[in-house]
Design a protein around this motif. Structure first.
Motif, PDB file in Angstrom:
ATOM      1  N   LYS A 113      29.583  61.107 -14.167  1.00  0.00           N
ATOM      2  CA  LYS A 113      30.106  60.058 -13.273  1.00  0.00           C
ATOM      3  C   LYS A 113      31.552  60.338 -12.859  1.00  0.00           C
ATOM      4  CE  LYS A 113      30.149  55.238 -12.251  1.00  0.00           C
ATOM      5  NZ  LYS A 113      29.100  54.319 -11.984  1.00  0.00           N
ATOM      6  N   PRO A 114      32.460  60.677 -13.806  1.00  0.00           N
ATOM      7  CA  PRO A 114      33.844  60.970 -13.383  1.00  0.00           C
ATOM      8  C   PRO A 114      33.924  62.133 -12.388  1.00  0.00           C
ATOM      9  CG  PRO A 114      33.749  60.633 -15.754  1.00  0.00           C
ATOM     10  CD  PRO A 114      32.320  60.680 -15.266  1.00  0.00           C
ATOM     11  N   ASN A 115      33.129  63.189 -12.603  1.00  0.00           N
ATOM     12  CA  ASN A 115      33.157  64.328 -11.687  1.00  0.00           C
ATOM     13  C   ASN A 115      32.593  63.959 -10.320  1.00  0.00           C
ATOM     14  OD1 ASN A 115      34.394  65.952 -13.543  1.00  0.00           O
ATOM     15  ND2 ASN A 115      32.561  67.116 -14.075  1.00  0.00           N
ATOM     16  N   TRP A 116      31.528  63.159 -10.296  1.00  0.00           N
ATOM     17  CA  TRP A 116      30.930  62.706  -9.031  1.00  0.00           C
ATOM     18  C   TRP A 116      31.947  61.867  -8.247  1.00  0.00           C
ATOM     19  CZ3 TRP A 116      26.742  64.104  -6.416  1.00  0.00           C
ATOM     20  CH2 TRP A 116      26.171  63.249  -5.473  1.00  0.00           C
ATOM     21  N   GLU A 117      32.639  60.993  -8.956  1.00  0.00           N
ATOM     22  CA  GLU A 117      33.642  60.144  -8.303  1.00  0.00           C
ATOM     23  C   GLU A 117      34.852  60.951  -7.845  1.00  0.00           C
ATOM     24  OE1 GLU A 117      34.171  57.144 -11.329  1.00  0.00           O
ATOM     25  OE2 GLU A 117      32.456  55.990 -10.586  1.00  0.00           O
ATOM     26  N   GLU A 118      35.192  61.996  -8.588  1.00  0.00           N
ATOM     27  CA  GLU A 118      36.322  62.834  -8.184  1.00  0.00           C
ATOM     28  C   GLU A 118      36.044  63.529  -6.856  1.00  0.00           C
ATOM     29  OE1 GLU A 118      38.872  66.684  -9.629  1.00  0.00           O
ATOM     30  OE2 GLU A 118      38.044  65.382 -11.179  1.00  0.00           O
ATOM     31  N   LEU A 119      34.789  63.890  -6.607  1.00  0.00           N
ATOM     32  CA  LEU A 119      34.446  64.526  -5.330  1.00  0.00           C
ATOM     33  C   LEU A 119      34.752  63.582  -4.165  1.00  0.00           C
ATOM     34  CD1 LEU A 119      31.094  66.307  -6.277  1.00  0.00           C
ATOM     35  CD2 LEU A 119      33.366  67.336  -6.050  1.00  0.00           C
ATOM     36  N   SER A 120      34.538  62.287  -4.371  1.00  0.00           N
ATOM     37  CA  SER A 120      34.849  61.300  -3.320  1.00  0.00           C
ATOM     38  C   SER A 120      36.353  61.258  -3.028  1.00  0.00           C
ATOM     39  CB  SER A 120      34.385  59.902  -3.733  1.00  0.00           C
ATOM     40  OG  SER A 120      32.993  59.807  -3.693  1.00  0.00           O
ATOM     41  N   ARG A 121      37.140  61.407  -4.060  1.00  0.00           N
ATOM     42  CA  ARG A 121      38.591  61.361  -3.877  1.00  0.00           C
ATOM     43  C   ARG A 121      39.140  62.666  -3.294  1.00  0.00           C
ATOM     44  NH1 ARG A 121      37.921  58.949  -8.891  1.00  0.00           N
ATOM     45  NH2 ARG A 121      38.548  60.837 -10.000  1.00  0.00           N
ATOM     46  N   ALA A 122      38.508  63.784  -3.608  1.00  0.00           N
ATOM     47  CA  ALA A 122      39.071  65.095  -3.258  1.00  0.00           C
ATOM     48  C   ALA A 122      38.544  65.684  -1.948  1.00  0.00           C
ATOM     49  CB  ALA A 122      38.808  66.081  -4.402  1.00  0.00           C
ATOM     50  N   ILE A 123      37.347  65.267  -1.517  1.00  0.00           N
ATOM     51  CA  ILE A 123      36.734  65.883  -0.336  1.00  0.00           C
ATOM     52  C   ILE A 123      36.653  64.854   0.786  1.00  0.00           C
ATOM     53  CG2 ILE A 123      34.655  66.969   0.608  1.00  0.00           C
ATOM     54  CD1 ILE A 123      34.084  68.064  -2.208  1.00  0.00           C
ATOM     55  N   VAL A 124      37.361  65.122   1.866  1.00  0.00           N
ATOM     56  CA  VAL A 124      37.306  64.252   3.047  1.00  0.00           C
ATOM     57  C   VAL A 124      35.878  64.300   3.595  1.00  0.00           C
ATOM     58  CG1 VAL A 124      38.152  63.912   5.395  1.00  0.00           C
ATOM     59  CG2 VAL A 124      39.734  64.647   3.586  1.00  0.00           C
ATOM     60  N   GLY A 125      35.291  63.125   3.818  1.00  0.00           N
ATOM     61  CA  GLY A 125      33.932  63.067   4.355  1.00  0.00           C
ATOM     62  C   GLY A 125      32.838  63.099   3.294  1.00  0.00           C
ATOM     63  N   TRP A 126      33.224  63.247   2.008  1.00  0.00           N
ATOM     64  CA  TRP A 126      32.211  63.326   0.952  1.00  0.00           C
ATOM     65  C   TRP A 126      31.385  62.042   0.865  1.00  0.00           C
ATOM     66  CZ3 TRP A 126      29.543  66.636  -1.774  1.00  0.00           C
ATOM     67  CH2 TRP A 126      28.823  66.179  -2.878  1.00  0.00           C
ATOM     68  N   ASP A 127      32.034  60.890   0.998  1.00  0.00           N
ATOM     69  CA  ASP A 127      31.293  59.626   0.875  1.00  0.00           C
ATOM     70  C   ASP A 127      30.183  59.529   1.916  1.00  0.00           C
ATOM     71  OD1 ASP A 127      32.661  58.776  -1.355  1.00  0.00           O
ATOM     72  OD2 ASP A 127      34.051  57.499  -0.237  1.00  0.00           O
ATOM     73  N   ASN A 128      30.446  59.982   3.127  1.00  0.00           N
ATOM     74  CA  ASN A 128      29.421  59.966   4.171  1.00  0.00           C
ATOM     75  C   ASN A 128      28.270  60.909   3.804  1.00  0.00           C
ATOM     76  OD1 ASN A 128      28.272  59.269   6.704  1.00  0.00           O
ATOM     77  ND2 ASN A 128      29.110  61.151   7.583  1.00  0.00           N
ATOM     78  N   MET A 129      28.590  62.104   3.329  1.00  0.00           N
ATOM     79  CA  MET A 129      27.563  63.068   2.914  1.00  0.00           C
ATOM     80  C   MET A 129      26.778  62.515   1.726  1.00  0.00           C
ATOM     81  SD  MET A 129      29.764  66.601   3.305  1.00  0.00           S
ATOM     82  CE  MET A 129      28.447  67.714   2.856  1.00  0.00           C
ATOM     83  N   LYS A 130      27.509  61.955   0.768  1.00  0.00           N
ATOM     84  CA  LYS A 130      26.881  61.385  -0.428  1.00  0.00           C
ATOM     85  C   LYS A 130      25.909  60.275  -0.043  1.00  0.00           C
ATOM     86  CE  LYS A 130      29.281  58.425  -2.717  1.00  0.00           C
ATOM     87  NZ  LYS A 130      30.312  57.771  -3.538  1.00  0.00           N
ATOM     88  N   ASN A 131      26.336  59.402   0.862  1.00  0.00           N
ATOM     89  CA  ASN A 131      25.462  58.303   1.278  1.00  0.00           C
ATOM     90  C   ASN A 131      24.172  58.816   1.910  1.00  0.00           C
ATOM     91  OD1 ASN A 131      27.286  56.430   0.339  1.00  0.00           O
ATOM     92  ND2 ASN A 131      28.239  56.091   2.336  1.00  0.00           N
ATOM     93  N   LYS A 132      24.265  59.875   2.706  1.00  0.00           N
ATOM     94  CA  LYS A 132      23.068  60.462   3.323  1.00  0.00           C
ATOM     95  C   LYS A 132      22.157  61.071   2.254  1.00  0.00           C
ATOM     96  CE  LYS A 132      25.261  61.467   7.757  1.00  0.00           C
ATOM     97  NZ  LYS A 132      25.777  62.543   8.622  1.00  0.00           N
ATOM     98  N   MET A 133      22.751  61.739   1.256  1.00  0.00           N
ATOM     99  CA  MET A 133      21.957  62.329   0.174  1.00  0.00           C
ATOM    100  C   MET A 133      21.232  61.238  -0.611  1.00  0.00           C
ATOM    101  SD  MET A 133      24.240  65.429  -1.425  1.00  0.00           S
ATOM    102  CE  MET A 133      25.882  64.736  -1.303  1.00  0.00           C
ATOM    103  N   VAL A 134      21.942  60.164  -0.919  1.00  0.00           N
ATOM    104  CA  VAL A 134      21.370  59.068  -1.698  1.00  0.00           C
ATOM    105  C   VAL A 134      20.270  58.371  -0.902  1.00  0.00           C
ATOM    106  CG1 VAL A 134      21.871  56.829  -2.732  1.00  0.00           C
ATOM    107  CG2 VAL A 134      23.386  58.766  -3.155  1.00  0.00           C
ATOM    108  N   GLN A 135      20.481  58.188   0.401  1.00  0.00           N
ATOM    109  CA  GLN A 135      19.447  57.570   1.234  1.00  0.00           C
ATOM    110  C   GLN A 135      18.174  58.406   1.211  1.00  0.00           C
ATOM    111  OE1 GLN A 135      21.344  57.118   5.051  1.00  0.00           O
ATOM    112  NE2 GLN A 135      22.070  55.056   4.585  1.00  0.00           N
ATOM    113  N   LEU A 136      18.320  59.721   1.323  1.00  0.00           N
ATOM    114  CA  LEU A 136      17.147  60.598   1.268  1.00  0.00           C
ATOM    115  C   LEU A 136      16.464  60.481  -0.088  1.00  0.00           C
ATOM    116  CD1 LEU A 136      15.323  62.808   2.448  1.00  0.00           C
ATOM    117  CD2 LEU A 136      16.960  64.492   1.558  1.00  0.00           C
TER     118      LEU A 136
END
Length: 188
Positions: A107-130
């Motif tokens: 969980k901490p590493n997954w959340e760190e990607l959101s903080r460190a990568i611009v646009g990660w949340d949008n990509m993550k949301n698409k992955m989770v939706q799939l």
């Protein structure tokens, strides 16, 4: 690792530095057949990407019967995401139906990607939706007769027939193993 990166790149663009960060945060994990990725009554603490193997999601109904809700195969996310995000206990199990190899983010590493990568949340949301779509769309329609449900299972999961126990398939279809055996014999 390359399968994971190819999967992620379907949902957006990343630079090499961002890819390297993802590779740094993901840990390869082997999960023997029968072991759990997450369990009912516990808060899911990781997101996985299935490189090899088959997992299943299941729960126990009010009668104490085990009900298989979904199968998850290669190149898919493995996570009880609603409970993972809400930090609440799961009501389902995610179990290896075969030996599995996964790339896992804590969980901490997954959340760190959101903080460190611009646009990660949008990509993550698409992955989770799939992921959620895959887990929900192929469920059997109980109003159909059992033979129709079985034929749709074969069409939706052609690679699983010889990889998971018939008991799991019967549970998924909402029939007994004996009924499933009769159905299989009648369509041969």
């Amino acid at each position: 690792m390359e399968q994971l990166i190819e999967f992620i790149l379907q949902f957006g663009s990343l630079g090499q530095q961002q890819i390297d960060l993802i590779k740094e945060k993901a840990i390869e994990r082997q999960l023997p057949k029968g072991d759990y990725f997450s369990e009912a009554g516990r808060i899911p603490a990781q997101v996985g990407f299935l490189v090899e193997g088959v997992m299943r999601g299941y729960y126990y109904n009010s009668k104490g019967e085990e009900i298989t809700r979904c199968f998850i195969s290669e190149n898919s996310l493995v996570v009880d995401y609603m409970n993972f995000e809400a930090n609440t206990a799961s009501s389902e199990y995610l179990q290896a139906s075969t030996a599995c190899r996964l790339m896992v983010f804590s969980k901490p590493n997954w959340e760190e990607l959101s903080r460190a990568i611009v646009g990660w949340d949008n990509m993550k949301n698409k992955m989770v939706q799939l992921c959620m779509f895959q887990k929900s769309r192929k469920g059997p329609v109980i109003s159909q007769d059992a033979t129709t449900r079985y034929l749709e299972f074969i069409a939706n999961y052609p690679s699983l027939m010889n990889r998971v126990p018939l008991a799991y398939i019967a549970s998924y279809l909402g029939v007994t193993q004996q009924s499933l055996s009769r159905i299989r014999k009648s369509i041969r």
